[in-house]
Design a protein around this motif. Structure first.
Motif, short mmCIF file in Angstrom:
data_model
loop_
_atom_site.label_atom_id
_atom_site.label_comp_id
_atom_site.label_asym_id
_atom_site.label_seq_id
_atom_site.Cartn_x
_atom_site.Cartn_y
_atom_site.Cartn_z
N ALA A 117 0.83 -1.20 0.00
CA ALA A 117 0.00 0.00 0.00
C ALA A 117 0.86 1.25 0.00
O ALA A 117 0.56 2.22 -0.70
N ILE A 118 1.95 1.25 0.75
CA ILE A 118 2.86 2.40 0.78
C ILE A 118 3.49 2.61 -0.59
O ILE A 118 3.55 3.73 -1.11
N ASN A 119 3.94 1.53 -1.21
CA ASN A 119 4.53 1.63 -2.55
C ASN A 119 3.52 2.13 -3.56
O ASN A 119 3.87 2.91 -4.45
N SER A 120 2.28 1.70 -3.45
CA SER A 120 1.25 2.17 -4.36
C SER A 120 1.02 3.68 -4.20
O SER A 120 0.89 4.40 -5.18
N ALA A 121 0.99 4.15 -2.97
CA ALA A 121 0.82 5.59 -2.73
C ALA A 121 2.03 6.37 -3.25
O ALA A 121 1.87 7.44 -3.84
N LEU A 122 3.23 5.82 -3.05
CA LEU A 122 4.43 6.51 -3.55
C LEU A 122 4.48 6.52 -5.08
O LEU A 122 5.00 7.47 -5.67
N ASP A 123 3.95 5.48 -5.71
CA ASP A 123 3.89 5.47 -7.18
C ASP A 123 3.00 6.61 -7.68
O ASP A 123 3.29 7.22 -8.71
N LYS A 124 1.94 6.91 -6.96
CA LYS A 124 1.08 8.03 -7.32
C LYS A 124 1.81 9.35 -7.17
O LYS A 124 1.54 10.31 -7.87
N ALA A 125 2.76 9.41 -6.23
CA ALA A 125 3.47 10.65 -5.92
C ALA A 125 4.69 10.88 -6.80
O ALA A 125 5.23 11.97 -6.82
N ARG A 126 5.12 9.87 -7.52
CA ARG A 126 6.34 10.01 -8.33
C ARG A 126 6.17 11.11 -9.37
O ARG A 126 5.12 11.26 -9.97
N ALA A 127 7.25 11.82 -9.62
CA ALA A 127 7.25 12.96 -10.55
C ALA A 127 7.62 12.55 -11.97
O ALA A 127 8.03 13.36 -12.75
#
Length: 128
Positions: A117-127
Protein backbone atom coordinates in the motif's frame (compact mmCIF):
# COMPACT_ATOMS: atom_id res chain seq x y z
CA UNK A 1 -3.12 35.96 -48.77
CA UNK A 2 -4.20 32.29 -48.61
CA UNK A 3 -0.60 31.15 -48.18
CA UNK A 4 -0.12 33.58 -45.32
CA UNK A 5 -3.31 32.26 -43.67
CA UNK A 6 -2.09 28.65 -43.90
CA UNK A 7 1.29 29.52 -42.39
CA UNK A 8 -0.42 31.40 -39.57
CA UNK A 9 -2.69 28.43 -38.82
CA UNK A 10 0.27 26.02 -38.77
CA UNK A 11 2.16 28.22 -36.36
CA UNK A 12 -0.81 28.71 -34.04
CA UNK A 13 -2.12 25.16 -33.98
CA UNK A 14 0.96 23.09 -34.75
CA UNK A 15 1.58 19.98 -32.60
CA UNK A 16 5.16 20.96 -31.72
CA UNK A 17 3.97 23.65 -29.32
CA UNK A 18 2.07 21.14 -27.14
CA UNK A 19 4.97 18.69 -27.09
CA UNK A 20 7.42 21.40 -26.00
CA UNK A 21 5.12 22.46 -23.17
CA UNK A 22 4.65 18.88 -21.93
CA UNK A 23 8.39 18.24 -22.12
CA UNK A 24 9.18 21.40 -20.16
CA UNK A 25 6.67 20.45 -17.43
CA UNK A 26 8.24 16.99 -17.08
CA UNK A 27 11.75 18.47 -17.04
CA UNK A 28 10.77 21.03 -14.41
CA UNK A 29 9.21 18.40 -12.14
CA UNK A 30 12.21 16.10 -12.58
CA UNK A 31 14.60 18.90 -11.60
CA UNK A 32 12.62 19.90 -8.52
CA UNK A 33 12.53 16.43 -6.95
CA UNK A 34 11.44 12.87 -7.16
CA UNK A 35 7.93 13.38 -5.76
CA UNK A 36 5.10 15.76 -6.44
CA UNK A 37 4.42 17.26 -2.99
CA UNK A 38 1.11 16.22 -1.48
CA UNK A 39 -0.85 13.62 0.41
CA UNK A 40 -1.45 10.29 -1.31
CA UNK A 41 -3.48 7.37 -0.06
CA UNK A 42 -4.21 3.78 -0.93
CA UNK A 43 -7.22 1.85 0.30
CA UNK A 44 -6.88 -1.53 1.99
CA UNK A 45 -9.84 -3.84 2.39
CA UNK A 46 -9.80 -6.67 4.92
CA UNK A 47 -12.99 -8.71 5.44
CA UNK A 48 -15.35 -5.88 4.41
CA UNK A 49 -13.40 -3.36 6.52
CA UNK A 50 -11.79 -0.59 4.52
CA UNK A 51 -9.12 1.84 5.69
CA UNK A 52 -6.40 3.89 4.03
CA UNK A 53 -2.66 4.14 4.23
CA UNK A 54 -1.86 7.82 3.82
CA UNK A 55 1.61 8.98 2.73
CA UNK A 56 2.65 12.64 2.87
CA UNK A 57 5.62 13.71 0.75
CA UNK A 58 7.42 16.87 -0.23
CA UNK A 59 9.59 17.07 -3.33
CA UNK A 60 12.41 14.90 -1.95
CA UNK A 61 11.26 13.33 1.31
CA UNK A 62 8.66 11.00 2.71
CA UNK A 63 7.34 12.99 5.67
CA UNK A 64 4.65 10.80 7.20
CA UNK A 65 2.94 7.46 6.82
CA UNK A 66 -0.22 6.75 8.76
CA UNK A 67 -3.43 4.75 8.84
CA UNK A 68 -6.61 6.75 8.36
CA UNK A 69 -10.24 5.69 8.68
CA UNK A 70 -9.19 2.71 10.80
CA UNK A 71 -12.17 1.84 12.96
CA UNK A 72 -11.77 0.54 16.50
CA UNK A 73 -13.27 -2.79 15.52
CA UNK A 74 -10.75 -3.20 12.67
CA UNK A 75 -7.89 -2.24 14.99
CA UNK A 76 -9.13 -4.84 17.49
CA UNK A 77 -9.45 -7.53 14.79
CA UNK A 78 -5.96 -6.79 13.41
CA UNK A 79 -3.87 -5.75 16.42
CA UNK A 80 -0.54 -6.02 14.56
CA UNK A 81 -1.52 -3.43 11.94
CA UNK A 82 -0.46 -0.30 13.84
CA UNK A 83 2.81 -1.64 15.33
CA UNK A 84 3.82 -3.05 11.94
CA UNK A 85 3.17 0.28 10.23
CA UNK A 86 5.10 2.16 12.91
CA UNK A 87 8.10 -0.14 12.46
CA UNK A 88 8.03 0.19 8.67
CA UNK A 89 7.50 3.96 8.82
CA UNK A 90 10.51 4.48 11.10
CA UNK A 91 12.74 2.53 8.71
CA UNK A 92 11.37 4.41 5.70
CA UNK A 93 11.93 7.80 7.38
CA UNK A 94 15.53 6.85 8.14
CA UNK A 95 16.40 5.56 4.66
CA UNK A 96 13.82 7.44 2.54
CA UNK A 97 13.33 4.17 0.67
CA UNK A 98 11.03 1.16 0.78
CA UNK A 99 13.81 -1.24 -0.16
CA UNK A 100 15.70 -3.56 2.21
CA UNK A 101 13.27 -3.18 5.11
CA UNK A 102 13.19 -5.70 7.93
CA UNK A 103 10.18 -6.88 9.87
CA UNK A 104 9.45 -9.45 12.54
CA UNK A 105 8.33 -12.93 11.49
CA UNK A 106 4.98 -12.55 13.28
CA UNK A 107 4.33 -9.32 11.28
CA UNK A 108 5.45 -10.71 7.94
CA UNK A 109 2.15 -10.73 6.04
CA UNK A 110 0.82 -7.60 7.70
CA UNK A 111 4.05 -5.77 6.86
CA UNK A 112 3.95 -7.00 3.26
CA UNK A 113 0.35 -5.77 2.90
CA UNK A 114 1.24 -2.36 4.33
CA UNK A 115 4.40 -2.10 2.24
CA UNK A 116 2.42 -2.78 -0.95
CA UNK A 117 0.00 0.00 0.00
CA UNK A 118 2.86 2.40 0.78
CA UNK A 119 4.53 1.63 -2.55
CA UNK A 120 1.25 2.17 -4.36
CA UNK A 121 0.82 5.59 -2.73
CA UNK A 122 4.43 6.51 -3.55
CA UNK A 123 3.89 5.47 -7.18
CA UNK A 124 1.08 8.03 -7.32
CA UNK A 125 3.47 10.65 -5.92
CA UNK A 126 6.34 10.01 -8.33
CA UNK A 127 7.25 12.96 -10.55
CA UNK A 128 7.88 10.82 -13.63
Amino acid sequence: LGLLMIILLLIMFGPSKDKETAASVQTTSALTGQYLPGVYSTAIELNDNTFDVQVTVDSNHINSIELVNLSESTAAMYPLMEPALESLANQIYATQSTKNLTYAEENKYTSMLLLDAINSALDKARAD
